[in-house]
Design a protein around this motif. Structure first.
Motif, PDB file in Angstrom:
ATOM      1  N   PRO A 197       0.806  -1.229   0.000  1.00 35.39           N
ATOM      2  CA  PRO A 197       0.000   0.000   0.000  1.00 35.39           C
ATOM      3  C   PRO A 197       0.836   1.275   0.000  1.00 35.39           C
ATOM      4  CG  PRO A 197      -0.031  -1.048   2.157  1.00 35.39           C
ATOM      5  CD  PRO A 197       0.622  -2.016   1.226  1.00 35.39           C
ATOM      6  N   ASP A 198       2.145   1.171   0.274  1.00 38.55           N
ATOM      7  CA  ASP A 198       2.997   2.363   0.295  1.00 38.55           C
ATOM      8  C   ASP A 198       3.741   2.569  -1.014  1.00 38.55           C
ATOM      9  OD1 ASP A 198       2.220   2.748   2.893  1.00 38.55           O
ATOM     10  OD2 ASP A 198       3.997   1.817   3.767  1.00 38.55           O
ATOM     11  N   ILE A 199       3.449   1.724  -2.015  1.00 40.33           N
ATOM     12  CA  ILE A 199       4.223   1.801  -3.245  1.00 40.33           C
ATOM     13  C   ILE A 199       4.067   3.157  -3.928  1.00 40.33           C
ATOM     14  CG2 ILE A 199       2.433   0.810  -4.756  1.00 40.33           C
ATOM     15  CD1 ILE A 199       4.718  -0.711  -6.168  1.00 40.33           C
ATOM     16  N   GLY A 200       2.871   3.743  -3.862  1.00 42.66           N
ATOM     17  CA  GLY A 200       2.652   5.049  -4.478  1.00 42.66           C
ATOM     18  C   GLY A 200       3.474   6.133  -3.820  1.00 42.66           C
ATOM     19  N   ALA A 201       3.567   6.076  -2.509  1.00 46.45           N
ATOM     20  CA  ALA A 201       4.356   7.079  -1.803  1.00 46.45           C
ATOM     21  C   ALA A 201       5.839   6.928  -2.113  1.00 46.45           C
ATOM     22  CB  ALA A 201       4.105   6.964  -0.301  1.00 46.45           C
ATOM     23  N   ARG A 202       6.299   5.683  -2.197  1.00 48.92           N
ATOM     24  CA  ARG A 202       7.710   5.465  -2.534  1.00 48.92           C
ATOM     25  C   ARG A 202       8.030   5.979  -3.937  1.00 48.92           C
ATOM     26  NH1 ARG A 202       6.863   0.371   0.024  1.00 48.92           N
ATOM     27  NH2 ARG A 202       7.847   0.327   2.087  1.00 48.92           N
ATOM     28  N   GLU A 203       7.110   5.721  -4.868  1.00 48.90           N
ATOM     29  CA  GLU A 203       7.318   6.176  -6.233  1.00 48.90           C
ATOM     30  C   GLU A 203       7.314   7.697  -6.307  1.00 48.90           C
ATOM     31  OE1 GLU A 203       7.755   5.760 -10.505  1.00 48.90           O
ATOM     32  OE2 GLU A 203       8.374   4.716  -8.674  1.00 48.90           O
ATOM     33  N   ALA A 204       6.457   8.337  -5.537  1.00 47.97           N
ATOM     34  CA  ALA A 204       6.412   9.804  -5.527  1.00 47.97           C
ATOM     35  C   ALA A 204       7.733  10.382  -5.030  1.00 47.97           C
ATOM     36  CB  ALA A 204       5.260  10.280  -4.644  1.00 47.97           C
ATOM     37  N   LEU A 205       8.285   9.811  -3.983  1.00 51.58           N
ATOM     38  CA  LEU A 205       9.568  10.298  -3.479  1.00 51.58           C
ATOM     39  C   LEU A 205      10.696  10.035  -4.474  1.00 51.58           C
ATOM     40  CD1 LEU A 205       9.472   9.391   0.334  1.00 51.58           C
ATOM     41  CD2 LEU A 205       8.861  11.539  -0.798  1.00 51.58           C
ATOM     42  N   ARG A 206      10.616   8.912  -5.180  1.00 54.62           N
ATOM     43  CA  ARG A 206      11.635   8.640  -6.207  1.00 54.62           C
ATOM     44  C   ARG A 206      11.585   9.683  -7.315  1.00 54.62           C
ATOM     45  NH1 ARG A 206      12.435   6.474 -11.116  1.00 54.62           N
ATOM     46  NH2 ARG A 206      10.198   6.169 -11.502  1.00 54.62           N
ATOM     47  N   LEU A 207      10.366  10.056  -7.714  1.00 56.72           N
ATOM     48  CA  LEU A 207      10.214  10.982  -8.835  1.00 56.72           C
ATOM     49  C   LEU A 207      10.629  12.408  -8.489  1.00 56.72           C
ATOM     50  CD1 LEU A 207       6.839   9.696 -10.325  1.00 56.72           C
ATOM     51  CD2 LEU A 207       9.128   9.436 -11.298  1.00 56.72           C
TER      52      LEU A 207
END
Length: 506
Positions: free
Chosen positions: A36-46
């Motif tokens: 469920p945290d994958i979106g947040a991780r991707e946002a920080l990567r971007l």
């Protein structure tokens, strides 16, 4: 803030996640296996890595910024400062641990937050870090659509996730006892796990809640009672001990109704709530100035306009949510008294005998849901310099029909929420203390420290801190940005073969 309101404790009913039988087997599998945290991780990567700390070290300085208060606001500041490339930031909190910090798992007694669920907040413009994204990742978009406001316990859970996901460290059991100004920095006299300790810092942010620049307001009529017979809503209250008791609640804003509701749910024999007004405040006048034009430009309004708006709010009163009232009036043993000022209160036979207008009542216990006062001179940590802090009464004299002594003790804050000097030149260090709590109400027109103030005021404070730290060390930065001590990206061999040469004539 003017005898403001904060949230209080209570039970909630959580919306159910979507029924797994209503989705396809493929969707069920994704629900089980997707992080469920994958979106947040991707946002920080971007958005890329956090910038390196660009603040030059100073001998004898422990911290560039100290944030006082480790709950929601303190965590937001820690993240915002990190994204601004400001290192050596420490967040301190006097509470024993995360569960006891802030109000959401302790003194807050509401079922749901007062504010709309979709207000921008701690995510600081990164949607994947928002409450909505967090909630939908765990329960689905339909479940989020089904809630009208954010349940309090879910908000506390979200803030805990926010801290842990972003790796924000809070130093608990660390109480600020005294601030000692020095040349270009502050000495912080702390109690760390009960042991005195001194640390140094260049900037201070107070993100310490409703009582951060004052304290709970207790009506003088209760002064003659022993402390065991009454409490303020800021206190830890043993509601179970009120089972079978007759309870008085003074005040008619949100925290008062919340306390009444919890007392009734805990089995109180009867609860009487006393309002000094002839009707419960129901006009949410702060809401009409939430549009972008007023929201972003409010701090630049003339003093007379800002004072009038604060005074008008004070006159109209703080509005409790309808569901807080419904929670109390659902009980037949709840009694509401309007235009009911307490004239006296005395102990007789371990009970309270109160004269209210021309009537006499007896109670086993009283709860003051009467908000908070703001006055920097009453805060022990500010004792070394509180007399130098400019208050609104020092900068603005209202018309006679708008006099309000309690508003006059609010600090007159600068555009980045910094303290200002009462007498120019008397205490220049005050500009390095920034206030993100309800003491900013008169200056900024909102309950500062609540969700509505985050989008505007956190960036303003961080921007000023960035500015001040940069220009204070300008000579060092000038040397850095004009230095030739850097490796070239390439040498002349890269383009040597392409350099034009005059053809040799035959």
């Amino acid at each position: 803030m003017v005898k403001g309101e904060m949230g209080e404790l209570g039970e909630i009913i959580l919306p159910h996640p979507p029924d797994p039988h209503s989705v396809s087997p493929w969707e069920i599998d994704m629900t089980i296996t997707t992080d469920p945290d994958i979106g947040a991780r991707e946002a920080l990567r971007l958005i890329g890595p956090d910038p390196d700390n660009w603040i030059p070290d100073r001998q004898g300085i422990d911290h560039n910024v100290t944030v006082v208060g480790g709950s929601g606001s303190g965590s937001v500041f820690a993240f915002a400062l990190r994204r601004a490339g400001i290192g050596r930031v420490t967040v301190i909190d006097a509470a024993d641990d995360e569960a006891h910090a802030g109000v959401w798992l302790n003194r807050a007694r509401m079922n749901k937050l007062r504010t709309p669920k979709n207000l921008p907040g701690p995510e600081l413009g990164i949607p994947a870090l928002s409450f909505q994204a967090w909630y939908e990742a765990r329960h689905g978009a339909d479940a989020y659509a089904a809630i009208d406001r954010i349940p309090r316990l879910l908000w506390a859970e979200y803030l805990s996730w926010y801290r842990q996901f972003l790796g924000i460290t809070v130093r608990y059991q660390t109480r600020l006892a005294r601030i000692e100004p020095a040349e270009g920095f502050f000495r912080l006299h702390l109690e760390v796990n009960g042991v005195p300790q001194v640390e140094t810092t260049r900037k201070i942010i107070f993100a310490n809640g409703v009582a951060g620049t004052g304290g709970p307001y207790v009506p003088p009529v209760l002064d003659d009672l022993p402390r065991r017979l009454y409490a303020h809503t800021v206190d830890t209250i043993d509601f179970a001990a009120l089972r079978g008791k007759t309870v008085a609640v003074l005040g008619a804003a949100a925290s008062a109704f919340d306390a009444a509701g919890v007392a009734l749910e805990s089995g109180a024999k009867a609860v009487h709530l006393f309002a000094r007004r002839p009707a419960i405040a129901s006009l949410p006048i702060n809401r009409v100035r939430g549009y972008p034009g007023a929201y972003y430009n409010y701090p630049e309004l003339p003093d007379a306009a800002r004072w009038f708006q604060a005074w008008r709010f004070r006159e109209v009163g703080s509005t409790p949510p309808a569901d807080a009232i419904e929670r109390a009036i659902a009980f037949p043993n709840f009694h509401l008294h309007l235009s009911a000022n307490w004239r006296s209160a005395q102990e007789q036979g371990s009970r309270i005998v109160a004269q209210v207008n021309d009537d006499v009542f007896e109670f086993d216990f009283a709860i003051a849901g009467t908000g908070y006062f703001v006055d920097p001179t009453k805060r022990p940590e500010l004792a070394d310099f509180a007399q130098h802090i400019a208050l609104w009464r020092d900068r603005y004299q209202p018309p006679a029909d708008q006099r309000a002594d309690d508003l006059g003790t609010h600090p007159y804050l600068g555009s980045a929420h910094e303290y200002q000097e009462k007498v120019p030149g008397s205490a220049p260090y005050l500009k390095d203390i920034h206030i993100f709590n309800p003491a900013g109400f008169v200056s900024f027109g909102l309950p500062i420290g609540d969700v509505p103030s985050i989008r505007r005021d956190v960036p303003a404070i961080v921007s000023r801190i960035t500015h001040d730290l940069f220009f204070t060390d300008w000579t060092l930065h000038e040397t850095r940005i004009t230095s030739d001590n850097i490796a070239p990206d390439f040498d002349a061999s890269l383009y040597a073969a392409a350099v034009w040469k005059q053809p040799v004539k035959a």
